[in-house]
Design an enzyme around this catalytic site. Structure first.
Site, PDB file in Angstrom:
ATOM      1  N   ARG A  75       0.819  -1.228   0.000  1.00  0.00           N
ATOM      2  CA  ARG A  75       0.000   0.000   0.000  1.00  0.00           C
ATOM      3  C   ARG A  75       0.850   1.275   0.000  1.00  0.00           C
ATOM      4  O   ARG A  75       0.470   2.295   0.562  1.00  0.00           O
ATOM      5  CB  ARG A  75      -0.933   0.028   1.214  1.00  0.00           C
ATOM      6  CG  ARG A  75      -1.975  -1.054   1.209  1.00  0.00           C
ATOM      7  CD  ARG A  75      -2.954  -0.875   0.059  1.00  0.00           C
ATOM      8  NE  ARG A  75      -4.184  -1.607   0.309  1.00  0.00           N
ATOM      9  CZ  ARG A  75      -4.376  -2.888   0.033  1.00  0.00           C
ATOM     10  NH1 ARG A  75      -3.404  -3.595  -0.540  1.00  0.00           N
ATOM     11  NH2 ARG A  75      -5.541  -3.467   0.301  1.00  0.00           N
TER      12      ARG A  75
ATOM     13  N   SER B 222     -10.798  -0.428   3.117  1.00  0.00           N
ATOM     14  CA  SER B 222     -10.076  -0.573   4.389  1.00  0.00           C
ATOM     15  C   SER B 222      -9.680   0.802   4.900  1.00  0.00           C
ATOM     16  O   SER B 222      -8.986   1.537   4.205  1.00  0.00           O
ATOM     17  CB  SER B 222      -8.790  -1.371   4.199  1.00  0.00           C
ATOM     18  OG  SER B 222      -9.068  -2.628   3.674  1.00  0.00           O
TER      19      SER B 222
ATOM     20  N   GLU C  89      -5.135   3.803   6.397  1.00  0.00           N
ATOM     21  CA  GLU C  89      -4.732   3.610   5.003  1.00  0.00           C
ATOM     22  C   GLU C  89      -5.298   4.744   4.147  1.00  0.00           C
ATOM     23  O   GLU C  89      -4.740   5.146   3.142  1.00  0.00           O
ATOM     24  CB  GLU C  89      -5.282   2.265   4.497  1.00  0.00           C
ATOM     25  CG  GLU C  89      -4.659   1.822   3.197  1.00  0.00           C
ATOM     26  CD  GLU C  89      -5.632   1.128   2.298  1.00  0.00           C
ATOM     27  OE1 GLU C  89      -6.086   1.755   1.316  1.00  0.00           O
ATOM     28  OE2 GLU C  89      -5.947  -0.035   2.580  1.00  0.00           O
TER      29      GLU C  89
HETATM   30  N1  EPU Z   1     -10.773 -10.600  10.024  1.00  0.00           N
HETATM   31  C1  EPU Z   1     -11.524 -10.652  11.167  1.00  0.00           C
HETATM   32  N2  EPU Z   1     -12.521  -9.727  11.338  1.00  0.00           N
HETATM   33  C2  EPU Z   1     -12.782  -8.785  10.384  1.00  0.00           C
HETATM   34  C3  EPU Z   1     -12.022  -8.728   9.220  1.00  0.00           C
HETATM   35  C4  EPU Z   1     -11.010  -9.647   9.053  1.00  0.00           C
HETATM   36  O1  EPU Z   1     -11.313 -11.481  12.021  1.00  0.00           O
HETATM   37  O2  EPU Z   1     -13.720  -8.000  10.635  1.00  0.00           O
HETATM   38  C5  EPU Z   1      -9.744 -11.620   9.807  1.00  0.00           C
HETATM   39  C6  EPU Z   1     -10.149 -12.602   8.705  1.00  0.00           C
HETATM   40  O3  EPU Z   1     -10.905 -13.650   9.191  1.00  0.00           O
HETATM   41  C7  EPU Z   1      -8.805 -13.064   8.201  1.00  0.00           C
HETATM   42  C8  EPU Z   1      -7.927 -11.835   8.362  1.00  0.00           C
HETATM   43  O4  EPU Z   1      -8.560 -11.007   9.320  1.00  0.00           O
HETATM   44  O5  EPU Z   1      -8.295 -14.088   8.980  1.00  0.00           O
HETATM   45  C9  EPU Z   1      -7.720 -11.072   7.075  1.00  0.00           C
HETATM   46  O6  EPU Z   1      -8.982 -10.650   6.562  1.00  0.00           O
HETATM   47  P1  EPU Z   1      -9.295 -10.542   5.005  1.00  0.00           P
HETATM   48  O7  EPU Z   1      -8.785 -11.733   4.323  1.00  0.00           O
HETATM   49  O8  EPU Z   1     -10.724 -10.183   4.815  1.00  0.00           O
HETATM   50  O9  EPU Z   1      -8.372  -9.357   4.495  1.00  0.00           O
HETATM   51  P2  EPU Z   1      -7.977  -8.020   5.222  1.00  0.00           P
HETATM   52  O10 EPU Z   1      -6.559  -8.105   5.666  1.00  0.00           O
HETATM   53  O11 EPU Z   1      -8.995  -7.692   6.229  1.00  0.00           O
HETATM   54  C10 EPU Z   1      -7.034  -6.998   2.992  1.00  0.00           C
HETATM   55  C11 EPU Z   1      -7.095  -5.670   2.273  1.00  0.00           C
HETATM   56  C12 EPU Z   1      -8.416  -5.522   1.532  1.00  0.00           C
HETATM   57  C13 EPU Z   1      -8.542  -6.658   0.544  1.00  0.00           C
HETATM   58  C14 EPU Z   1      -8.452  -7.991   1.316  1.00  0.00           C
HETATM   59  C15 EPU Z   1      -8.462  -9.161   0.391  1.00  0.00           C
HETATM   60  C16 EPU Z   1      -5.717  -4.173   3.577  1.00  0.00           C
HETATM   61  C17 EPU Z   1      -5.674  -3.002   4.483  1.00  0.00           C
HETATM   62  N3  EPU Z   1      -6.928  -4.604   3.230  1.00  0.00           N
HETATM   63  O12 EPU Z   1      -8.053  -6.975   4.000  1.00  0.00           O
HETATM   64  O13 EPU Z   1      -8.338  -4.319   0.797  1.00  0.00           O
HETATM   65  O14 EPU Z   1      -9.754  -6.595  -0.181  1.00  0.00           O
HETATM   66  O15 EPU Z   1      -7.214  -8.036   2.069  1.00  0.00           O
HETATM   67  O16 EPU Z   1      -7.234  -9.261  -0.250  1.00  0.00           O
HETATM   68  O17 EPU Z   1      -4.662  -4.666   3.161  1.00  0.00           O
HETATM   69  C18 EPU Z   1      -8.955  -2.034   0.645  1.00  0.00           C
HETATM   70  O18 EPU Z   1      -7.749  -1.792   0.634  1.00  0.00           O
HETATM   71  O19 EPU Z   1      -9.821  -1.139   0.581  1.00  0.00           O
HETATM   72  C19 EPU Z   1      -9.376  -3.410   0.812  1.00  0.00           C
HETATM   73  C20 EPU Z   1     -10.641  -3.723   0.976  1.00  0.00           C
END
Ligand code: EPU
Length: 428
Positions: free
Chosen positions: A250, A324, A420
């Protein structure tokens, strides 16, 4: 043919930067006037002209990039026909419809800019009046804290241009104002693979390299070829390679050392009709279980990503948000291990550096914020990383919620979350 090719017309001072089979920049001298054109060849005779220029037997000789840029940057260029622009400045324009958060805030001045010439006019306009310039791409990654006392320009450069195509690999240049998801759908319509995991990310093509957008195991840097940007200080056009952008999670130089200094006008991508499908992200594999692996296509992966995103992330058209709100934090291994001893189920992702990336969404949920509701705004109930404007929230209110979350996660886990989303007009 390797583009760009820099040429000079023999016996003249006219220089050219051929960008591909259907586009070139021309810097020509007529009397005491220098004309700079950005020429897009849409018909056969124009394209033939470009082929003639790059052929070895014509009256053109190859010159260095520096020799071309000397003309382009250092002379007082007046733009030619293909770069004429209607640059119209409006006053006190509401920005809520131009950002995905939908927070009410007004721009003191506002203009749409759809060409490099128009952009240079905007730079002159703001310089002459001593007014700050503020660039709005898709408005998908910012929180407005107050009215913007600046000339807000909305980047509207359009167009998708194939620069090379060997039957399998394609290099394509895209106007910064194209809507990112529309461009991804266009690549899929053409059968070009690579960007399918990045489907449905809100925002514009020009904003995509700023923060090296990423989702479902893919980041834009993997398909990035170069970008063209205009320098705010003097309107010069410069090309940045992947290396020069210095991408990270990012991050890019445009968010760090070069912040505010450049306006991205065009981005080129390397795509591949046969690129491997990226399904290592568990949710994608689950979505595609019903399809035999050999039958899966780039389009199937895109559709799976769209389904997952729609189920987890709020649609900005219904509830304002900027995706995010926080970055996933990276902590030293000993810090992660200490947390894992008390929270063995905590998601954690070892990085090449040896540090460990944590899931901000998980930390926020564990701290009790998921679904938190403050009437006009709150924390999304399906993804705790996303703050939502249910309607009528101010930037200050959203920031106050974000600050409470940061404090609470810090107290609970000792981890500092960073936003972010770009904060605009935040008192420091
Ligand atoms: N999780 C939770 N609770 C939540 C959200 C997530 O426990 O409310 C846990 C999930 O179960 C999982 C882990 O956190 O074990 C990661 O969650 P997820 O795979 O949904 O991805 P993320 O890290 O929450 C990132 C990006 C998203 C992108 C997703 C999918 C960042 C800041 N965010 O989210 O990007 O869509 O991965 O690749 O890196 C964005 O930048 O606007 C965005 C949506």
């Amino acid at each position: 043919m390797q583009y760009p090719v820099y040429l000079q017309l023999l016996g003249t001072k006219n220089v050219y930067a051929i960008q591909g089979p259907s586009r070139f920049y021309e810097c020509s001298t007529m009397g005491d006037q220098t004309l700079c054109h950005d020429v897009v060849a849409t018909t056969w005779p124009e394209r033939q002209r470009i082929l003639d220029m790059v052929a070895d037997d014509g009256p053109w000789e190859r010159i260095s990039r520096e020799a071309f840029m000397h003309c382009w940057n250092d002379r007082n260029c007046h733009m030619g026909s293909s770069e004429t622009s209607a640059f119209e400045v409006r006053e006190h324009v509401e920005l809520a419809p131009h950002t995905t958060f939908g927070i009410a805030a007004k721009a003191r001045w506002f203009a749409d800019v759809s060409s490099i010439a128009g952009l240079r006019e905007a730079l002159n306009w703001s310089r002459q009046r001593g007014v700050e310039l503020f660039v709005l791409g898709g408005g998908s990654n910012m929180l407005l804290h107050r009215d913007v006392d600046a000339l807000v320009i909305r980047i509207q450069m359009r167009g998708v241009e194939v620069l090379s195509d060997d039957g399998r690999r394609i290099q394509v240049a895209v106007g910064a104002g194209e809507v990112w998801h529309d461009f991804v759908l266009h690549t899929l319509d053409q059968g070009w693979g690579g960007l399918e995991n990045l489907s449905l990310i809100p925002g514009s093509v020009g904003a995509s390299p700023m923060q090296n957008i990423g989702a479902y195991g893919v980041e834009i840097r993997e398909h990035f070829a170069w970008l063209d940007a205009i320098r705010v200080s003097d309107g010069a056009l410069q090309r940045f390679t992947e290396k020069q952008c210095n991408f990270d999670y990012r991050e890019s130089i445009f968010k760090r050392e070069e912040k505010g200094k450049w306006i991205i006008v065009r981005v080129a991508f390397n795509l591949d009709r046969k690129s491997a499908l990226r399904m290592e992200y568990g949710a994608i594999e689950r979505e595609l279980q019903h399809l035999p692996e050999a039958k899966r296509t780039h389009r199937d992966v895109s559709e799976a990503v769209i389904r997952i995103r729609k189920s987890k992330l709020p649609d900005p058209a219904i509830a304002g948000n900027a995706g995010s709100f926080f970055k996933n934090p990276t902590v030293p291994k000993n810090v992660a291990n200490a947390l894992l001893s008390t929270h063995p189920k905590m998601p954690h992702y070892p990085q090449l550096s040896g540090d460990i990336k944590l899931a901000a969404g998980w930390l926020i949920e564990q701290a009790g914020w998921k679904g938190h509701n403050r009437t006009t705004h709150g924390v999304h109930d399906q993804q705790a990383l996303v703050l939502v404007n249910f309607g009528g929230a101010s930037g200050k209110e959203i920031w106050s919620l974000a600050s409470d979350i940061i404090d609470s996660v810090k107290t609970e886990f000792g981890v500092l979350l960073e936003p972010e989303v770009n904060q605009v007009g935040l008192d420091s």
